[in-house]
Design an enzyme around this catalytic site. Structure first.
Site, short mmCIF file in Angstrom:
data_model
loop_
_atom_site.label_atom_id
_atom_site.label_comp_id
_atom_site.label_asym_id
_atom_site.label_seq_id
_atom_site.Cartn_x
_atom_site.Cartn_y
_atom_site.Cartn_z
N ARG A 50 0.60 12.84 -3.41
CA ARG A 50 1.42 11.83 -4.29
C ARG A 50 2.19 10.97 -3.92
O ARG A 50 2.65 10.93 -2.73
CB ARG A 50 1.96 12.63 -5.29
CG ARG A 50 1.16 13.26 -6.61
CD ARG A 50 2.16 14.10 -7.26
NE ARG A 50 1.75 15.50 -7.26
CZ ARG A 50 0.71 16.12 -7.78
NH1 ARG A 50 -0.04 15.34 -8.49
NH2 ARG A 50 0.49 17.16 -7.77
N GLY A 51 2.40 9.72 -4.43
CA GLY A 51 3.37 8.73 -3.80
C GLY A 51 2.62 7.57 -3.44
O GLY A 51 3.26 6.77 -2.65
N CYS A 52 1.29 7.69 -3.04
CA CYS A 52 0.48 6.68 -2.44
C CYS A 52 -0.14 5.55 -3.19
O CYS A 52 -0.32 6.20 -4.46
CB CYS A 52 -0.67 7.11 -1.24
SG CYS A 52 -0.02 8.32 -0.34
N ALA A 53 -0.21 4.31 -3.12
CA ALA A 53 -0.40 3.28 -4.13
C ALA A 53 -2.21 3.50 -3.97
O ALA A 53 -2.66 3.17 -5.25
CB ALA A 53 -0.39 2.00 -3.42
N SER A 54 -2.67 4.19 -3.26
CA SER A 54 -4.17 4.27 -3.04
C SER A 54 -4.39 5.88 -3.36
O SER A 54 -3.52 6.62 -3.20
CB SER A 54 -4.92 3.88 -1.86
OG SER A 54 -3.95 4.48 -0.83
#
Lengths: 142, 416
Positions: A50-54
């Site tokens: 979690r927390g990634c743009a991709s």
């Protein structure tokens, strides 16, 4: 040269040879392309970072040693993120949980000059991926 | 809207001068000129706005509304002058109909919590479009869950325009609220809101319009639209962050209970009973964003000084140029191709993640947004998880478009 065959020191050395940001990106992208494919069964919500743009998925495998050595595998739909992931795996894979927790990734990434040449950590997922590796190591040490 | 259309000669305005009004463009990014294509997220600020905020703090600042002394009265006058400027901008009937909020998000939450909790009942229906911003979805979901309402979604066609027939079919006696984006932040579609409002009124529903992406680019007349509620954010129309506007019809605001309690919104307070202040203050609890409000006036005056007619003519030409140039980029797929669009180009390069595209563009000094643009249902509708979005402000020019296209060619070369 496959990813498994280079060391993080060699990556740092290669990185320092480039004086062009484009070549550094090409190299990062190459490292990502050489990552072994993540089995389809790990491309699910459970393995998502979690927390990634991709989209990013991580799995960890333990060796039979005592204490076990951790090997990471993963995938992302963004190539630069996948390249950064490959660099993190070079730093951390094959180490014990304790070694992982004692490794200062920031110092290594600073030598790669990544802060200057990549977008802020939070957006490119480096921070979230590092956090996840830390959590996986902590879980393995518990 | 009763603004005279200037003669063609007068709208040949000096664009270089307008760009020069924005100090940010004097800086470079990685040694490149700044190509700012993310105005739909937040617009850059002209010198007049920066000066208005600085002048306030340097020579005119005090808390407003209750001070007996000169500074407070001056600040109060400046802040309240913004309300009249807002009224004129959107052609509201009275200044009391213009409520200051933190931004459009807060405005929508205010309507959902105050109007929605008071006037909607179990089984009532709220209609949204398929291309709403999360800010115009989540407040209604919270209300739905609390009041046992139904959310219904008006679908969009493959070009990204609302399917009007499907929308009509959703409207019925249980429809109590319709909440629509005026211009889609994710794909740029301009919805036919006037027609959609009229249709909703036929079944007795109230309509809220999210005008964030409309007011920076086109004249908005809330009375001509007959909107019951209209919200927009100041920072997207070249103003400061943390200030926005909720317009609502006077009778609705009178009937609505206060949302937040505190200073400024009261008339008298005892521990037994509090009576509330008159509009608009009933909905403005606490010390407001004084500098934001005063800066917003400077921003709206700036937009009006250029004129919507000129802004529309200029942006229409720039948009046409950008669409044409992007069409020539191989493997580029445009998301949202409705006939009526404004200032937003959303696209993907086949086989290259938008995040990768944005990272390389950044290195070229080009600021675009990549991701779901707070509109995941929109992304789902078009079968993508993310897009690259280039959005324009009044300061952009054809050179910005050319740099974007060159940047995209570089992206393709690097990932090729």
């Amino acid at each position: 040269m496959a990813v498994a065959e280079v060391t993080i020191d060699e990556v740092i050395e290669t990185f320092q040879l480039f004086d062009d940001w484009e070549d550094r990106y090409r190299y990062i992208i190459d490292l990502g392309r050489q990552l072994p494919e993540l089995p389809e069964r790990y491309r699910t919500e459970t393995y998502k970072v979690r927390g990634c743009a991709s989209q990013v998925w991580f799995n960890v495998k333990r060796s039979g040693d005592m204490p076990p050595r951790l090997t990471f595998e993963g995938d992302s739909d963004a190539m630069i993120v996948k390249g950064l992931m490959a660099i993190l795996f070079l730093i951390y894979s094959g180490r014990t949980a304790r070694e992982i927790m004692e490794t200062d990734a920031q110092a290594i990434l600073d030598r790669l000059d990544l802060a200057q040449h990549l977008s802020p950590m939070r957006t490119n997922g480096l921070f979230s991926m590092l956090q996840r590796i830390g959590q996986m190591a902590a879980a393995a040490a518990a | 809207m009763n603004r005279p259309a200037p003669s063609p000669a007068s709208w040949q305005f000096d664009h270089a001068a307008i760009r020069g009004d924005f100090p940010i463009f004097s800086r470079t990014i990685y040694g490149n000129p700044l190509t700012f294509l993310d105005s739909a997220a937040s617009a850059q600020k002209p010198r007049v706005v920066i000066d208005a905020v600085r002048n306030l703090y340097e020579s005119g600042y005090a808390n407003i509304h209750r001070g007996i002394y000169m500074l407070s009265q001056e600040a109060t006058d400046a802040y309240e002058a913004t309300r009249e400027t807002v009224r004129q901008l959107i052609n509201a009937e009275r200044t009391e109909e213009c409520i200051f909020v933190r931004g459009a998000t807060e405005g929508i939450n205010l309507v959902a919590q105050s109007y929605g909790r008071t006037f909607l009942e179990s089984g009532d229906e709220i209609i949204l479009s398929n291309i709403e911003h999360h800010s115009n979805i989540v407040p209604w979901q919270l209300l739905r869950d609390e009041k046992k309402l139904k959310l219904r979604v008006a679908p969009v066609n493959d070009d990204g325009q609302v399917d009007l027939e499907a929308y009509k079919a959703l409207l019925g006696p249980r429809t109590k609220m319709v909440a629509l984006v005026h211009v889609s932040n994710a794909i740029g579609t301009i919805l036919p809101v006037k027609e959609m409002i009229a249709l909703a009124h036929e079944v007795g529903a109230k309509v809220l319009i999210d005008g964030c992406q409309a007011v920076p680019h086109m004249p908005v007349d809330v009375r001509e639209l007959d909107a019951d509620f209209y919200v927009f954010s100041g920072h997207k129309i070249y103003g400061p962050t943390g200030i926005g506007v909720l317009y609502a019809k006077f009778d609705l605001l009178e009937a609505m209970p206060p949302w937040q309690g505190g200073g400024d919104m009261i008339s008298t307070v005892t521990f037994e009973k509090t009576t509330y202040n008159d509009l608009p203050h009933k909905f403005e609890a606490g010390t407001p964003n004084i500098a934001g409000g005063i800066g917003l006036k400077a921003a709206l005056d700036y937009v009006t000084s250029i004129g919507y007619f000129q802004i529309q003519e200029y942006e229409k030409e720039l948009y046409a140029y950008a669409s044409e140039r992007l069409r020539q980029v191989n493997s580029l797929r445009m998301i949202g191709t409705a006939r009526d669009k404004a200032a937003v180009l959303s696209f993907v390069l086949e086989g290259i993640h938008p995040h990768d595209t944005g990272t390389i563009l950044d290195r070229e000094g080009i600021a675009v947004r990549t991701g779901h643009h707070c509109a995941q249902p929109t992304m789902d509708r078009f079968g993508v998880t993310a897009t690259v979005r280039a959005s324009f402000g009044i300061y952009n020019n054809k050179a910005d478009v050319d740099r974007l296209v060159a940047g995209l060619e570089k992206v393709k070369e690097i990932f090729g």
